[in-house]
Design an enzyme around this catalytic site. Structure first.
Site, PDB file in Angstrom:
ATOM      1  N   HIS A  96       0.852  -1.203   0.000  1.00  0.00           N
ATOM      2  CA  HIS A  96       0.000   0.000   0.000  1.00  0.00           C
ATOM      3  C   HIS A  96       0.885   1.248   0.000  1.00  0.00           C
ATOM      4  CE1 HIS A  96      -2.872   3.043   1.151  1.00  0.00           C
ATOM      5  NE2 HIS A  96      -3.817   2.211   0.772  1.00  0.00           N
ATOM      6  N   GLU A 166      -4.014   1.627  -7.377  1.00  0.00           N
ATOM      7  CA  GLU A 166      -4.437   2.774  -6.569  1.00  0.00           C
ATOM      8  C   GLU A 166      -3.540   3.963  -6.886  1.00  0.00           C
ATOM      9  OE1 GLU A 166      -6.634   1.523  -2.708  1.00  0.00           O
ATOM     10  OE2 GLU A 166      -4.509   1.656  -2.318  1.00  0.00           O
TER      11      GLU A 166
END
Ligand code: PGA
Length: 253
Positions: A96, A166
């Site tokens: 992430h 993302e």
């Protein structure tokens, strides 16, 4: 057609166990009748048991937001993939951008992906560029992140992986990326996997979109983006909104 994967990344929220219980209750209710979607909740690990206990209707499965790549040992504050699997965790987010910003490298992401797969869980590998430049070098950046993350994996292993695209500029922002633009990224990521492996593997790997997903943009991202699911931050803490996202996904053809 495989089920759409709707993943909740609670990050370092909520603040109390009682809030975690309430959110779980709401999500369990909203996801109870889901047929075309598979819901994954990734709470802070300290709330894992609480979230699992609130899942009496088996509406969702649980994931974690990170693991340490080693099996066990002297790593203060860390949790291993084997420990997670032993606690009925099915998915683990890795790479992430918020963790990469704290120093997580591509090599570490790759080690974690191996550890997650070895422990019979599914890695949700996050990739995404900081910003978009006119000479599209961000595509090379994404290609590199994917190539590193999948290093030394067999095609059978890669088929089990999930890649969450993302773009960092769309995380915690006001608006998500447009579905049409996501579709281009979807094709690009499939091509990267195709070039690294083969057509079958590229077909099998699931690709999610993440970054400011809300009930407002879910339909556009799923329909125009043709993605296999969503990775949701803020809105996953509001069961009503998260439930709405699930219902929209359920209605997709
Ligand atoms: P957001 O976060 O939905 O709050 O933008 C997404 C993520 O970081 O996974």
């Amino acid at each position: 057609m495989s089920k759409k994967l709707i993943v909740a990344n609670w990050k370092m929220n909520p603040l109390t166990e009682s809030e975690a219980k309430d959110i779980t209750k709401g999500i369990a209710k909203a996801a109870r009748k889901s047929q075309k979607t598979k819901v994954v909740i990734c709470p802070p690990s300290i709330f894992l048991k609480t979230v699992q206990s609130g899942n009496r209707t088996k509406s969702f499965v649980t994931g974690l937001q990170n693991i340490h790549p080693d099996h066990q040992g002297s790593h203060t504050g860390e949790i291993s993939a084997d420990m997670a699997r032993g606690m009925n965790v099915h998915y683990v987010i890795t790479g992430h951008s918020e963790r990469r910003a704290q120093g997580e490298t591509d090599e570490e992401v790759n080690k974690k992906v191996h550890a997650i797969l070895d422990a019979k869980m599914i890695p949700i590998i996050c990739v995404g560029e900081h910003e978009r430049d006119s000479d599209v070098s961000y595509l090379q950046f994404i290609q590199k992140q994917i190539t590193f993350a999948l290093k030394d994996l067999s095609d059978t292993q890669v088929k089990k992986c999930v890649i969450a695209y993302e773009p960092i500029w769309a995380i915690g922002a006001e608006e998500a990326m447009a579905g049409e633009d996501m579709h281009q990224m979807y094709i690009f990521i499939k091509k990267v996997v195709h070039d690294l492996y083969d057509e079958r593997t590229a077909k099998k790997i699931q690709i999610l979109y993440g970054g400011s997903v809300s009930p407002k943009n879910t339909e556009d991202i799923l329909e125009q983006g043709h993605v296999d699911g969503l990775l949701i931050g803020r809105q996953s803490l509001y069961p009503e909104n998260f439930g709405e996202i699930i219902s929209i996904a359920e209605k997709m053809k």
